[in-house]
Scaffold this active site. Structure first.
Site, PDB file in Angstrom:
ATOM      1  N   ASP A   1      -6.241  -6.106   5.421  1.00 54.24           N
ATOM      2  CA  ASP A   1      -7.353  -5.690   4.583  1.00 54.24           C
ATOM      3  C   ASP A   1      -8.299  -6.872   4.358  1.00 54.24           C
ATOM      4  O   ASP A   1      -9.504  -6.788   4.599  1.00 54.24           O
ATOM      5  CB  ASP A   1      -6.794  -5.185   3.244  1.00 54.24           C
ATOM      6  CG  ASP A   1      -7.815  -4.391   2.457  1.00 54.24           C
ATOM      7  OD1 ASP A   1      -8.952  -4.242   2.925  1.00 54.24           O
ATOM      8  OD2 ASP A   1      -7.474  -3.930   1.351  1.00 54.24           O
TER       9      ASP A   1
ATOM     10  N   ASP B   1      -3.065 -17.866   5.523  1.00 55.86           N
ATOM     11  CA  ASP B   1      -4.086 -18.733   4.912  1.00 55.86           C
ATOM     12  C   ASP B   1      -4.682 -19.689   5.943  1.00 55.86           C
ATOM     13  O   ASP B   1      -5.886 -19.962   5.939  1.00 55.86           O
ATOM     14  CB  ASP B   1      -3.529 -19.480   3.696  1.00 55.86           C
ATOM     15  CG  ASP B   1      -2.126 -19.963   3.895  1.00 55.86           C
ATOM     16  OD1 ASP B   1      -1.191 -19.270   3.469  1.00 55.86           O
ATOM     17  OD2 ASP B   1      -1.945 -21.016   4.532  1.00 55.86           O
TER      18      ASP B   1
ATOM     19  N   TYR C   1       0.811  -1.213   0.000  1.00 54.82           N
ATOM     20  CA  TYR C   1       0.000   0.000   0.000  1.00 54.82           C
ATOM     21  C   TYR C   1       0.846   1.266   0.000  1.00 54.82           C
ATOM     22  O   TYR C   1       0.313   2.369  -0.067  1.00 54.82           O
ATOM     23  CB  TYR C   1      -0.902   0.050   1.247  1.00 54.82           C
ATOM     24  CG  TYR C   1      -2.082  -0.850   1.139  1.00 54.82           C
ATOM     25  CD1 TYR C   1      -1.915  -2.223   1.177  1.00 54.82           C
ATOM     26  CD2 TYR C   1      -3.365  -0.346   0.994  1.00 54.82           C
ATOM     27  CE1 TYR C   1      -3.000  -3.076   1.075  1.00 54.82           C
ATOM     28  CE2 TYR C   1      -4.455  -1.192   0.890  1.00 54.82           C
ATOM     29  CZ  TYR C   1      -4.263  -2.547   0.930  1.00 54.82           C
ATOM     30  OH  TYR C   1      -5.336  -3.383   0.820  1.00 54.82           O
TER      31      TYR C   1
ATOM     32  N   LYS D   1       2.566 -14.062   6.310  1.00 60.13           N
ATOM     33  CA  LYS D   1       2.742 -15.032   5.224  1.00 60.13           C
ATOM     34  C   LYS D   1       4.248 -15.255   5.071  1.00 60.13           C
ATOM     35  O   LYS D   1       4.824 -15.213   3.977  1.00 60.13           O
ATOM     36  CB  LYS D   1       2.090 -14.452   3.955  1.00 60.13           C
ATOM     37  CG  LYS D   1       1.960 -15.391   2.819  1.00 60.13           C
ATOM     38  CD  LYS D   1       0.912 -16.466   3.016  1.00 60.13           C
ATOM     39  CE  LYS D   1       1.016 -17.479   1.892  1.00 60.13           C
ATOM     40  NZ  LYS D   1       0.662 -18.838   2.241  1.00 60.13           N
TER      41      LYS D   1
END
Ligand code: NAP
Length: 398
Positions: free
Chosen positions: A287, A263, A147, A214
């Protein structure tokens, strides 16, 4: 008389009896939800002897119409000067100079925490069987990650130059027809976000902070975020918080700090959400996670959001949905998101009594089946009311 909020030497907010609070009405349905939210906020504040010195500032379409600018300097300066403000949804100008007014405000004021509490309100229609098991507070890093705005278009001279550099200097052979974006994740950015999550968990007596990342794939960005989180706990939170590996999962009175891959987290919030409490995560993960969680509690229309800088005390509180232009001016949509954002703002000001009252009254209103169209269409036997009527029903139950 309305006065500005200031900052004390110890870094806490000094809130006068009538603080000046800038507001942006918002585009589209902003004309419907802002007056509704304001009515509820004013009524709850008054019950506890508070008063808000609202002052309108312009942004979005209204600003563009009146000043030719999407985000006038005076608006940014008002938020900077008065520290705490609230906003309705804003249209993202397509093809304009500013990618998103929301992102711009966050970057300019360095609002590095995006705070999204997610809980279920009794009566709200939800797609899962046990929405009551979800009670999480998401701390999403708000400035860095993909971002940050470092993107180059495919085919641009800059992209070509960077591709050449990467090939020549690092031996990275990327496809020549690639667009490129950078994902910066810093120690400074990560730790200040994690600190905010830890301080919140400790202050509110929450059980755990989970670092969602992640890092199995992106080791030096997402993986580093995780590592820095545990490092911070060891450096600054002795006796108050402890990492899983240092206590075998038994943290006693201390806040337990653990981590999970993004995940797996998205699976587990469906299968065993009660294992999660406060969440600290990077910008893009945050987000997705905030919206997935909001959907689980049926709360996309009522999910609140806060963008905060815990050091300067700056905060911009906002509806998390968009402008829903096709409903604009119809007095139809749900003002819950903006009302609950106002609750977060009151908590930020230390007005916990008024904040708690609004939550209780909103919960009672929904539990009695008095709701706007979005909930009514999913509930049996609900009474569908307009935006303004929903606000009035909450005020009645304060
Ligand atoms: P949106 O405005 O959020 O609307 C999508 C759908 O969400 C609506 O059609 C409606 O669903 C539901 N919805 C939105 N607000 C609601 C409310 N208050 N009460 C009940 N239901 C509500 O998303 P969009 O159409 O993608 O975006 C429109 C504009 O908003 C764009 O310019 C976008 O950039 C901007 N935007 C701004 C923000 C922000 O300012 N924070 C955030 C997101 C998007 P149903 O029609 O199914 O009832």
């Amino acid at each position: 008389m309305a006065e500005p909020i200031t900052l004390a030497d110890d870094g806490s907010l000094v809130v006068p009896d009538e603080p000046i609070v800038p507001f942006i009405e918002g585009d589209g349905t902003g004309v419907d939800i802002w007056p509704a939210a304001r009515a509820v906020l004013d009524a709850a504040a008054a019950r506890h002897g508070h008063r808000v010195g609202w002052t309108e500032v312009l942004a979005g379409e209204k600003a563009y119409r009146e000043t030719g600018e999407w985000l006038p300097t005076e608006t940014v300066e008002a938020f900077r000067r008065y520290r705490v403000g609230i906003k309705g949804p804003l249209t993202t100008p397509v093809g304009g100079g500013i990618r998103s007014l929301n992102v711009a405000l966050r970057q300019i004021l360095d609002l590095y925490v995006c705070l999204r509490p997610v809980r279920w309100f009794r009566g709200v229609p939800s797609p899962v069987r046990h929405p009551e098991r979800i009670d999480m507070v998401v701390f999403r890093e708000n400035i860095e990650d993909v971002y940050a705005g470092f993107e180059l278009a495919e085919g641009s001279a800059e992209a070509k130059k960077l591709l050449e550099y990467l090939a020549d200097e690092l031996g990275w052979e990327l496809r020549s027809d690639s667009g490129i974006g950078l994902k910066p994740i810093s120690i400074t950015g990560s730790k200040r976000l994690q600190r905010a999550a830890l301080d919140y968990a400790i202050a509110r007596g929450r059980r755990s902070v989970t670092l969602v990342h992640k890092g199995n794939i992106m080791k030096f960005t997402e993986g580093a975020f995780k590592a820095w989180g545990y490092e911070l706990v060891a450096e600054e939170y002795d006796g108050r918080a402890v990492g899983w590996d240092d206590c075998g999962g038994d943290s006693g009175e201390r806040v337990l700090v653990k981590d999970v891959i993004a995940d797996a987290f998205l699976q587990q919030i469906l299968t065993r959400p009660d294992e999660y409490d406060v969440i600290a995560t990077t910008n893009l993960n945050g987000d997705y996670i905030s919206d997935a969680l909001a959907a689980q509690v049926g709360g996309i229309g009522i999910a609140p959001g806060a963008n905060v800088n815990g050091v300067t005390g700056h905060g911009v509180f906002e509806a998390t949905h968009g402008t829903a232009p096709r409903y604009a001016g119809l007095d139809k949509v749900n003002p819950g998101s903006l009302i609950l954002s106002g609750v977060l703002m009151f908590e930020h000001l230390g007005w916990h009594d008024a904040a708690d009252d609004i939550v209780a009254a909103l919960e009672a209103t929904i539990a009695e089946g008095v709701v706007t169209y979005d909930f009514a269409r999913l509930m049996d036997g609900a009474t569908e009311v307009r935006t303004s009527e929903f606000a009035a029903a909450i005020v009645e139950r304060l």
